[in-house]
Design a protein around this motif. Structure first.
Motif, PDB file in Angstrom:
ATOM      1  N   SER A 125      10.800  -2.764  -7.392  1.00  0.00           N
ATOM      2  CA  SER A 125       9.687  -3.288  -6.602  1.00  0.00           C
ATOM      3  C   SER A 125       9.709  -4.814  -6.596  1.00  0.00           C
ATOM      4  O   SER A 125      10.429  -5.451  -7.374  1.00  0.00           O
ATOM      5  N   LEU A 127       7.313  -6.695  -7.611  1.00  0.00           N
ATOM      6  CA  LEU A 127       6.736  -7.128  -8.883  1.00  0.00           C
ATOM      7  C   LEU A 127       7.792  -7.192  -9.980  1.00  0.00           C
ATOM      8  O   LEU A 127       7.777  -8.094 -10.818  1.00  0.00           O
ATOM      9  N   TYR A 143       1.232  -4.123  -6.300  1.00  0.00           N
ATOM     10  CA  TYR A 143       2.082  -3.009  -6.749  1.00  0.00           C
ATOM     11  C   TYR A 143       1.246  -1.744  -6.948  1.00  0.00           C
ATOM     12  O   TYR A 143       1.646  -0.649  -6.526  1.00  0.00           O
TER      13      TYR A 143
END
Length: 406
Positions: A125, A127, A143
């Motif tokens: 991701s 993040l 997220y």
């Protein structure tokens, strides 16, 4: 005469050599940066992995501003609250913690694989690639909002891993503030469908189908074994012929089928939990079932009790689950008025429900199901226990009424 000139020259050289050199901008020196039009100062706050000093620079429009920032920095350094620059990302921390748990033997191979899947999801991701020291609450919130399509179980695992990452970063002095404080765990946008047990009538119908029309079903024995013992399908498919002892009427559950990092089904070294390793006694129905199965058992490369001979591989839970769904649909086995979802795991719930209805104590059921904590048993089957308690209470009340007032 030349000597006087020479003396002058010697004197000049001596004066040049003793002239003070221009000082550099050392620790705590406030200096003007003409290019930026600002005042600045540097302070050494530590050393890097190569032993080289790490410095932090503060800026200000006035010398007084820089001096105030410098004093604050010195105070942080003195109290140990200063944070050394660190490039570790959120994904790095998640993987680091998982590897540490494995090295410390806190988690087994199966748990490691499950946690590693969480790490992969976070690392891929946006993040996951942000350094911990640069993460903002909005990054985490973004997220958490992106995973609401998953089940509540998956969301809880991701939320727990992130919370641990930032909590650990705080403890290890990578952060001086936890950006996750105040952020709530989201809920899945999908409706939570509770997996239910089969009713007595539904169970009778399924057993009749497996023993009559579907005797050639490749997973018939596993379905019946789940209904008769409450074992997980992964545990059943990991049994080998040496785990069954017909002389003592026992089956030794010591491992389960799991997935490796490539999502391929493999034999795990242990069961889902430590408590899952258990020796089950075999009542008449599962004893007869396994006795008949072993009479027709064929050798395979892993000596597994149940094996996919056509594909020459381990039987997966997904294979069995899809077959059960087809049987349920084909023979219209379910009472549609009963709320809840029926899956392969329902067969395990059905066994547990019948045990509770028979009066089995929760502690005994916990051991047979392989639950680590009795709270898991009570929470999972609380409705059935409550119903059983009410029936038991009603019987006791009726007994006392007859005894005392008849």
């Amino acid at each position: 005469m030349r000597p006087f000139l020479g003396a002058d020259r010697c004197c000049v050289k001596e004066n040049v050599s003793t002239m003070p050199r221009k000082r550099g901008n050392g620790d705590g020196t406030i200096y003007k940066m003409e290019s930026k039009g600002l005042w600045a100062a540097q302070l050494t706050i530590g050393v890097d992995a190569n032993g080289k000093p790490k410095r932090k620079t503060v800026y200000g429009k006035r010398q007084a501003d820089v001096r105030a920032k410098l004093d604050a920095l010195k105070n942080e350094l003195a109290t140990g609250s200063i944070i050394t620059p660190n490039k570790m990302t959120v994904g790095d921390m998640a993987r680091c913690l998982t590897e540490e748990d494995r090295a410390l033997n806190i988690i087994g191979e199966n748990s490691y694989l499950r946690k590693n899947a969480i790490c992969v999801r976070i690392s891929r991701s946006a993040l996951g690639s942000i350094p911990l020291q640069k993460v903002k609450p909005a990054d985490i919130q973004s997220y958490l909002m992106s995973i609401t399509e998953y089940s509540n179980s998956v969301i809880a695992k991701d939320y727990g891993m992130l919370a641990r990452c930032f909590r650990t970063a705080l403890y290890r002095n990578i952060l001086n503030k936890n950006p996750m404080v105040g952020l709530r765990k989201p809920k899945s946008v999908n409706d939570t469908r509770r997996v239910r047990a089969l009713t007595v009538d539904e169970e009778k119908k399924l057993i009749a189908v497996l023993n009559d029309q579907e005797r050639s079903c490749p997973y018939r024995a596993q379905f019946l074994l789940m209904l008769y013992t409450g074992m997980r399908m992964g545990e059943i498919n990991a049994l080998d012929i040496h785990d069954v002892n017909l002389a003592f009427r026992t089956v030794n559950i010591r491992r389960t089928v799991t997935r490796d990092s490539s999502e391929h089904s493999v034999l795990g070294k242990t069961t889902k939990t430590y408590a899952g390793q258990r020796l089950l006694s075999l009542p008449d129905m599962p004893f007869q079932l396994l006795s008949d199965h072993l009479k027709n058992w064929r050798p395979n490369k892993m000596d597994l009790l149940f094996f996919d001979y056509r594909a020459n591989k381990i039987i997966t839970t997904n294979q069995a689950n899809m077959t059960l769904k087809r049987l349920i649909s084909k023979y219209t086995l379910l009472d549609q008025t009963v709320p809840g979802t029926v899956t392969l795991h329902s067969l395990r719930h059905t066994y547990a429900t019948r045990c509770i209805e028979s009066g089995m104590h929760a502690k005994s059921l916990q051991k047979r199901l392989g639950h680590t904590d009795i709270k898991t048993t009570l929470d999972t089957y609380c409705d059935v226990f409550e119903k059983f308690d009410k029936e038991a209470s009603d019987r006791a009340d009726a007994y006392m009424q007859d005894l005392l007032f008849a």
